[in-house]
Every structure is written in structure tokens, then in C-alpha cells.
Design an enzyme around this catalytic site. Structure first.
Site, short mmCIF file in Angstrom:
data_model
loop_
_atom_site.label_atom_id
_atom_site.label_comp_id
_atom_site.label_asym_id
_atom_site.label_seq_id
_atom_site.Cartn_x
_atom_site.Cartn_y
_atom_site.Cartn_z
CD GLU A 146 -8.47 1.05 8.03
OE1 GLU A 146 -8.38 0.15 8.87
OE2 GLU A 146 -7.97 2.18 8.20
CG ASN A 204 -8.36 -1.28 12.44
OD1 ASN A 204 -7.44 -1.90 11.92
ND2 ASN A 204 -8.91 -0.22 11.87
CG ASP A 223 -0.22 -0.39 2.52
OD1 ASP A 223 1.03 -0.38 2.55
OD2 ASP A 223 -0.90 -0.69 3.51
CG HIS A 245 -5.58 -2.01 9.00
ND1 HIS A 245 -5.69 -0.70 9.43
CD2 HIS A 245 -4.25 -2.23 8.92
CE1 HIS A 245 -4.50 -0.20 9.59
NE2 HIS A 245 -3.60 -1.10 9.29
C1 GLP Z 1 -0.14 0.42 8.49
C2 GLP Z 1 0.17 -0.45 7.27
C3 GLP Z 1 -0.04 -1.91 7.58
C4 GLP Z 1 0.68 -2.27 8.87
C5 GLP Z 1 0.13 -1.43 10.00
C6 GLP Z 1 0.68 -1.81 11.35
O1 GLP Z 1 -1.48 0.58 8.69
N1 GLP Z 1 -0.66 -0.10 6.16
O2 GLP Z 1 0.44 -2.68 6.50
O3 GLP Z 1 0.52 -3.63 9.13
O4 GLP Z 1 0.44 -0.09 9.68
O5 GLP Z 1 1.69 -0.93 11.77
P1 GLP Z 1 2.71 -1.28 12.90
O6 GLP Z 1 3.54 -2.40 12.38
O7 GLP Z 1 3.51 -0.01 13.09
O8 GLP Z 1 1.94 -1.66 14.11
#
Ligand code: GLP
Length: 241
Positions: free
Chosen positions: A143, A136, A67, A138
Site C-alpha cells: 500500500e 491507489n 498475497d 498498490h
Molecule cells: C487486490 C489485489 C491486487 C489487485 C487489486 C486490483 O487489491 N491484492 O493484487 O491488483 O486487488 O483489483 P482489481 O483487478 O479487481 O481492480
């Protein structure tokens, strides 16, 4: 689903890197699906170290990122382009033309999404997809919702995600509210998926991943329908109850 519970984030990062190494050993021209966020950072550090030590060669590897934010300069310190180049691509021998990240600044975002989807198919599909999880539930930026998109698409970010991302931006109004993300089908088409998670904050999402039920309200739960998923988490993220 195979589950590997590690004692801490360091061990999780080593285990994640081992999965990628195994994929690259079996297929030197493999297609990797990559994730951003704080979770895979240690794994990327391990990959950079292994490249430096001469045990990994990325020269034939192709990468597709999950993404990218919309309406954020690719050169911005918070863009996923910047993240990937700073933490991985600038430190390994992957060819620039083999790196793919959605263009969140595209004037024609729908075409960008279609082209991204096509490029993955043309590359032969994703061999190993790396995933982190949002608090959450995702994955990528799919989402929680009543229905989910199958293919790469533009999405509105939920308030939880916007709040979670706010820590990286100076002003609240700078936090992106839209992104381009691979869809659930794009992710589920990967031949293998590794899910990384560490810390107490991911426990509910992991519980949903292991629950035996699927719901679009917790997108990660859909991975239970995939035949080849490895969950690699630390003890804090693993629900013992
Ligand atoms: C963002 C990314 C996700 C990732 C998430 C979790 O939302 N789009 O791909 O898994 O962050 O982030 P973190 O690893 O900092 O908890």
C-alpha cells in the site's frame, strides 16, 4: 518498459495469456507469480481454454500468488485461495504441490512470510510475475506509504483498499483489514513482470507508472526501476495526456 495498449479488456486478456504462453514455451518448468482481482480474470479464462485445447501444459509449472487476506477462512468465497482454485487451478493440470499461496490464517505469520520468501528462492525465483494495480497504485498489497517492505510481510490495508474490497462482502465488518503480501523486493526480483490494467479507474496509477519518477506513495511507480516490464492496458486505462 514495453507498453501494449489494447482496444478493450478482452484483447488485454488475450495479450496477457500470450505472455504466459511464451514464458511456458521457453521454459516448461517456469515459476509464475500470480495475481487475483477482476483484472486477470479474462487472462485466466484464456489460459484455461488454451489448456483445454491442448496448447498449454502446466504439469511442470510452479506458481506463487502475490498475497492473501489474514484471518479469513481459506474456504471463504472471498479468499484468494478460493479465487485461484475456482478461476484457474481447478481447470488446468498444475500439480497441487506446485501451488503456493500465503497462509493468511497462520498462527505464526512472520514465520509464514519468511518461509514463503525462502520457497520462492528455492524454486529458482519467479520467471514471470503477473500484476494488477489497486486504484491507489498498490501492487500485491504493498500500500502507498512513506516506506515499503522489501520482503513478504503482514500489512494493514488502507481504507481505500478496504472500501474497494467491501463490494465482495455481505457485511462491512467482514472485510479483512490485514493481509500477507510479497514485498516490493520479492516482486522486483522477478525476471519479467507484466502489469495488466483496464478501465478509467486505473488511469492515475498508470500515469504514475509511466511518469519517469518513483515514489513509495504510488508503489506501482517503482516498477520503472525494473529492466523487464510489459504494461498491457486497455485504451480507457491509458493516459493520453
Ligand atoms: C487486490 C489485489 C491486487 C489487485 C487489486 C486490483 O487489491 N491484492 O493484487 O491488483 O486487488 O483489483 P482489481 O483487478 O479487481 O481492480
Amino acid at each position: 518498459m514495453k507498453v501494449i495498449v489494447c482496444k478493450d479488456k478482452e484483447q488485454m486478456s488475450v495479450e496477457g495469456a500470450k505472455q504466459i504462453q511464451e514464458c511456458m514455451n521457453n521454459k516448461p518448468d517456469c515459476v509464475l507469480g500470480l495475481a487475483t482481482g477482476s483484472t486477470p480474470l479474462g487472462m485466466y479464462e484464456n489460459l484455461c481454454r488454451m489448456y483445454k485445447e491442448g496448447t498449454l501444459d502446466f504439469s511442470k509449472v510452479k506458481t506463487f500468488n502475490l498475497d492473501e487476506y489474514c484471518d479469513l477462512d481459506v474456504a471463504d468465497k472471498n479468499s484468494y485461495h478460493t479465487f485461484m482454485f475456482e478461476n484457474l487451478f481447478s481447470k488446468i493440470n498444475v500439480s497441487k504441490e506446485n501451488i503456493h499461496i500465503p497462509d493468511g490464517e497462520s498462527k505464526d505469520a512472520n514465520k509464514e512470510c519468511k518461509d514463503y520468501e525462502k520457497a520462492i528462492v528455492q524454486a529458482g525465483g519467479i520467471d514471470l510475475q503477473v500484476l494488477g494495480i489497486g486504484r491507489n497504485g498498490h501492487i500485491g498489497f504493498n500500500e502507498p506509504d512513506e516506506s515499503l517492505f522489501v520482503e513478504t510481510h503482514v500489512t494493514d490495508l488502507t481504507q481505500t483498499t478496504i472500501d474497494d474490497n467491501a463490494r465482495f462482502f455481505e457485511k462491512k465488518q467482514d472485510v479483512p483489514t490485514k493481509a500477507i503480501t510479497m514485498g516490493m523486493g520479492t516482486i522486483m526480483n522477478a525476471r519479467k513482470i507484466i502489469v495488466l490494467a483496464n478501465g478509467e479507474g486505473k488511469k492515475d496509477a498508470i500515469r504514475a507508472l509511466l511518469s519517469g519518477k518513483v515514489t513509495t506513495n504510488v508503489p506501482v511507480s517503482l516498477l520503472q526501476l525494473h529492466p523487464n516490464v510489459v504494461l498491457i492496458c486497455d485504451e480507457a486505462a491509458y493516459p493520453n495526456d
